[in-house]
Scaffold this motif. Sequence first.
Motif, PDB file in Angstrom:
ATOM      1  N   ARG A 172      51.845  44.993  34.526  1.00 21.81           N
ATOM      2  CA  ARG A 172      50.878  44.336  33.652  1.00 21.81           C
ATOM      3  C   ARG A 172      49.774  43.743  34.521  1.00 21.81           C
ATOM      4  NH1 ARG A 172      50.817  41.782  28.535  1.00 21.81           N
ATOM      5  NH2 ARG A 172      48.590  41.475  28.079  1.00 21.81           N
ATOM      6  N   VAL A 173      48.523  44.031  34.159  1.00 26.58           N
ATOM      7  CA  VAL A 173      47.365  43.474  34.839  1.00 26.58           C
ATOM      8  C   VAL A 173      46.677  42.539  33.861  1.00 26.58           C
ATOM      9  CG1 VAL A 173      45.250  43.967  36.113  1.00 26.58           C
ATOM     10  CG2 VAL A 173      47.138  45.609  36.154  1.00 26.58           C
ATOM     11  N   VAL A 174      46.489  41.278  34.244  1.00 30.19           N
ATOM     12  CA  VAL A 174      45.916  40.278  33.345  1.00 30.19           C
ATOM     13  C   VAL A 174      44.616  39.739  33.931  1.00 30.19           C
ATOM     14  CG1 VAL A 174      48.157  39.610  32.406  1.00 30.19           C
ATOM     15  CG2 VAL A 174      47.240  38.376  34.382  1.00 30.19           C
ATOM     16  N   GLU A 175      43.701  39.398  33.070  1.00 30.19           N
ATOM     17  CA  GLU A 175      42.466  38.773  33.506  1.00 30.19           C
ATOM     18  C   GLU A 175      42.693  37.279  33.730  1.00 30.19           C
ATOM     19  OE1 GLU A 175      39.191  39.618  30.967  1.00 30.19           O
ATOM     20  OE2 GLU A 175      39.696  41.744  30.772  1.00 30.19           O
ATOM     21  N   GLY A 176      41.750  36.668  34.433  1.00 27.53           N
ATOM     22  CA  GLY A 176      41.846  35.234  34.638  1.00 27.53           C
ATOM     23  C   GLY A 176      41.204  34.803  35.936  1.00 27.53           C
ATOM     24  N   ALA A 177      40.961  33.516  36.040  1.00 29.06           N
ATOM     25  CA  ALA A 177      40.364  32.931  37.234  1.00 29.06           C
ATOM     26  C   ALA A 177      41.446  32.193  38.029  1.00 29.06           C
ATOM     27  CB  ALA A 177      39.218  32.008  36.834  1.00 29.06           C
ATOM     28  N   ALA A 178      41.037  31.157  38.752  1.00 29.78           N
ATOM     29  CA  ALA A 178      41.953  30.499  39.682  1.00 29.78           C
ATOM     30  C   ALA A 178      43.172  29.927  38.985  1.00 29.78           C
ATOM     31  CB  ALA A 178      41.219  29.401  40.440  1.00 29.78           C
ATOM     32  N   GLU A 179      42.983  29.351  37.800  1.00 27.71           N
ATOM     33  CA  GLU A 179      44.120  28.723  37.137  1.00 27.71           C
ATOM     34  C   GLU A 179      45.195  29.745  36.760  1.00 27.71           C
ATOM     35  OE1 GLU A 179      40.791  29.280  34.062  1.00 27.71           O
ATOM     36  OE2 GLU A 179      41.005  28.635  36.158  1.00 27.71           O
ATOM     37  N   THR A 180      44.777  30.965  36.424  1.00 32.84           N
ATOM     38  CA  THR A 180      45.755  32.010  36.117  1.00 32.84           C
ATOM     39  C   THR A 180      46.528  32.405  37.366  1.00 32.84           C
ATOM     40  OG1 THR A 180      44.289  32.831  34.366  1.00 32.84           O
ATOM     41  CG2 THR A 180      46.040  34.290  35.098  1.00 32.84           C
TER      42      THR A 180
END
Length: 443
Positions: A172-180
């Motif tokens: 699974r590839v998920v989007e997100g920034a530092a918090e993810t």
Amino acid sequence: MGENPLRDEPDRPLSPPSAEELAATAHTLRSRSAAWRAADRGRALTAFGAAVARAEDLLAALVADTGRRAESELELRAVAATIDRWVRQAPALLADRPDEPAEIPGIVVGGEVVPYELVGVISPWNFPLLLGLIDAIPALAAGCAVLVKPSELTPRFVEPLMRLVPPEVPLRVVEGAAETGRALVGLVDAVVFTGSVATGRQVAEAAARAFIPAFLELGGKDPAIVLAGADLDRAASAILRGGTANAGQACQSIERVYVAREVFGDFLALLVAKAAAAPAGPLVRTGVIPEHLADAVARGAVVRTGGRIERRDGWHWLRPTVLTGVDHTMRVMTEETFGPILPVMPFDGVDEAVELANDSEYGLSAAVFAATEQEARALASRLRVGAVSVNDAALTAFVHEGEKHSFNLSGLGGSRMGPASIGRFVRRRAHLVNRSPRSVWSV
């Protein structure tokens, strides 16, 4: 929003999972790991690689986020080749250890590999697809489920990629920034990070708190050394390409060049001519490039070609830039620039060349050009780096068979390259079998 400030048009907003959604995704992936270990992983991964190699929508997404087509086409081919290599190599590398006699009579030692159930990957923006999967693929081949969080600057490839993943593959590839990324570290059994030293430290600290292994591939400030007897034309061509491919936005890029003083002028003329004829490349990020150029010029560096960031077609562009009059008081010689800039400095004697090359907090890789292989390899053995390209540059971008470890702040953990790299994703369980009629504790 995760917008890329270098684009004229607004970038599409990110769609990161909530903390609860990310935790649920990790739980689902972990629950699928046992079935995946028992599955025909080679068949499923081969189907995945074939789909990636011909995915036009995936290619279009990469081009939209990076501004370059040739390198994005290379990413698709490289991922397919990586899958093929691991499908071929993994069975032998993961085979159970055959029973062997121990030193104590009657005892035999065997063993098996135990994959981590869930591996986390946090990957950068410069090669979004390739670096998102370069560690995920061997982890999957080893029998792990994998959760990937790529850079928020280049997220468009995620959706078309996920459409290609066969249903039995626990990826699974998920989007997100530092918090993810921070949340991901607390949900997995091992984490792989590629990126800056500063963020790598944060990942390592979070992994230590979670008591899981962290494998870090961090920054580089790769030197190239040109000795007096080298083929100067060959060296100039290789160094130019090794320092400016993908607009210099690669960790293994040549970022500083040391040339024997007796051939400095001849080499420089060749390098400047080749650089002046080379095209500009789009920059996904300008980063510290303007600061490094300004600092160098203010301290006396001379721009021989390039040196000016241009704005067109919604991107920043920079032509291959050659600097002279540089020294180690300048940031462009000591800090990672991540751009198509080649500062060139003369040296007197091999000892000085080694001292200059090793005067760095980084230690990823290097290049050496000499009259003979013996001379080059003797010099290579004195460099504090994980890999040395001999009579070429940045070979680690193409040659994945060489096991290597980063020196200094360029990384931590097992090798990403070579057959041993799959070992990062498994633990070894020993079987110690007493076949004698008595316990070793019997008296």
